[in-house]
Design an enzyme around this catalytic site. Structure first.
Site, PDB file in Angstrom:
ATOM      1  N   HIS A  94       1.089  -1.029   0.050  1.00  0.00           N
ATOM      2  CA  HIS A  94      -0.290  -0.274   0.007  1.00  0.00           C
ATOM      3  C   HIS A  94       0.770   1.786  -0.169  1.00  0.00           C
ATOM      4  O   HIS A  94       2.260   1.339   0.691  1.00  0.00           O
ATOM      5  CB  HIS A  94      -1.204  -0.077   1.449  1.00  0.00           C
ATOM      6  N   GLU A 164      -4.099   1.730  -7.330  1.00  0.00           N
ATOM      7  CA  GLU A 164      -4.391   3.478  -6.466  1.00  0.00           C
ATOM      8  C   GLU A 164      -3.760   4.257  -6.952  1.00  0.00           C
ATOM      9  O   GLU A 164      -2.406   4.283  -6.204  1.00  0.00           O
ATOM     10  CB  GLU A 164      -3.955   2.509  -4.880  1.00  0.00           C
TER      11      GLU A 164
HETATM   12  P1  PGA Z   1      -9.436   5.754   0.125  1.00  0.00           P
HETATM   13  O1  PGA Z   1      -8.285   4.857   0.554  1.00  0.00           O
HETATM   14  O2  PGA Z   1     -10.544   5.054  -0.625  1.00  0.00           O
HETATM   15  O3  PGA Z   1      -9.741   6.944   1.461  1.00  0.00           O
HETATM   16  O4  PGA Z   1      -8.558   6.988  -1.171  1.00  0.00           O
HETATM   17  C1  PGA Z   1      -7.690   4.062  -0.294  1.00  0.00           C
HETATM   18  C2  PGA Z   1      -6.911   2.997  -0.161  1.00  0.00           C
HETATM   19  O5  PGA Z   1      -5.644   4.001   0.349  1.00  0.00           O
HETATM   20  O6  PGA Z   1      -6.485   1.779  -0.166  1.00  0.00           O
END
Ligand code: PGA
Length: 254
Positions: A94, A164
């Site tokens: 992450h 992401e």
């Molecule tokens: P968010 O987080 O939906 O709050 O942007 C997603 C993540 O960081 O996995």
């Protein structure tokens, strides 16, 4: 039919085990039997044992795991330990962990170890920002190739890639929304990288997810026209109301 994946990343929330218990129960009251969607909650690992016993309707996962099984590694938790608490999934790589110094090399060791512990891995990739040279494609490709280096082909059944873009994550200052076109373009690119890496048929078995401020208003668009097999949801997953809407949207997409 392959089920859509809707994964909750609770990050370091909520404050107490009691609140976590309530969150799960409030969510369960709002969803029925799931036919098209696999829901996985990833709470802080310390809550896993208690939460994973609540219901079989949803799965559970950790937010990180170490690459050794056991030994003198103060503060670390292994994939095998997570598994023994009821986790069947783990988020690795992450951006919030990469920001603390995790390299692709370390993540690669974690991916291999987690899969050999029986966990399904959600590998997060994504660029910090976009520039005019379109470097984000090369960045994501490198993350995938380095994090999956040396992985056996049979591991594809245990793998999802979550795109992401850090600039779209809810906690990023001055964040902006990614569009479904951004998700679609990157999901096609990731599928190509995976096909070159492990063959077209194996690549098809790997789920590609989108994450970055997904909410009850845009989840349907990402799932229907964003080219992804699921979503990874942070902030909105802490609201049983919003998260159940996202799950129900996934259930109702044709
Ligand atoms: P968010 O987080 O939906 O709050 O942007 C997603 C993540 O960081 O996995």
């Amino acid at each position: 039919m392959k089920k859509r994946l809707v994964i909750a990343n609770w990050k370091m929330n909520p404050r107490t085990s009691k609140e976590a218990f309530k969150l799960v129960n409030d969510l369960l009251k709002r969803i029925s039997v799931l036919k098209k969607t696999e829901v996985v909650l990833c709470p802080p690992y310390i809550y896993l044992e208690k939460l994973s016993k609540i219901s079989k309707r949803i799965g559970f996962g950790g937010q990180d795991s170490f690459w050794e099984d056991v030994g003198p590694f103060t503060g670390e938790v292994s994939g095998e330990m997570l598994y023994s608490l009821g986790a069947r999934h783990v988020i690795l790589g992450h951006s919030e962990r990469r920001a603390l110094g995790e390299s692709n090399d370390l993540i690669n060791k974690k991916v291999k170890s987690a899969i050999s512990s029986g966990l399904s891995v959600v590998l997060c990739v994504g660029e910090n920002m976009r520039d005019h040279e379109h470097a984000h494609f090369e960045i994501v490709k490198n993350q995938i190739l380095e994090c999956l280096s040396g992985l056996s082909r049979s591991s594809v059944n245990k793998l999802s890639i979550a795109y992401e873009p850090v600039w779209a994550i809810s906690s990023t200052p001055d964040r902006r929304d990614a569009t479904t076109e951004d998700a679609l373009e990157m999901s096609i690119f990731i599928r190509k990288v995976l096909s070159d890496l492990c063959g077209v048929d194996n690549a098809k078995k790997i789920n590609i997810l989108y994450g970055g401020s997904v909410n009850e208003r845009d989840a349907g668009d990402f799932l229907s026209v964003g080219g992804v097999d699921g979503v990874l949801v942070g902030k909105a997953s802490l609201s049983p109301d919003k998260f159940s809407q996202i799950i129900n949207i996934s259930e109702n997409i044709k």
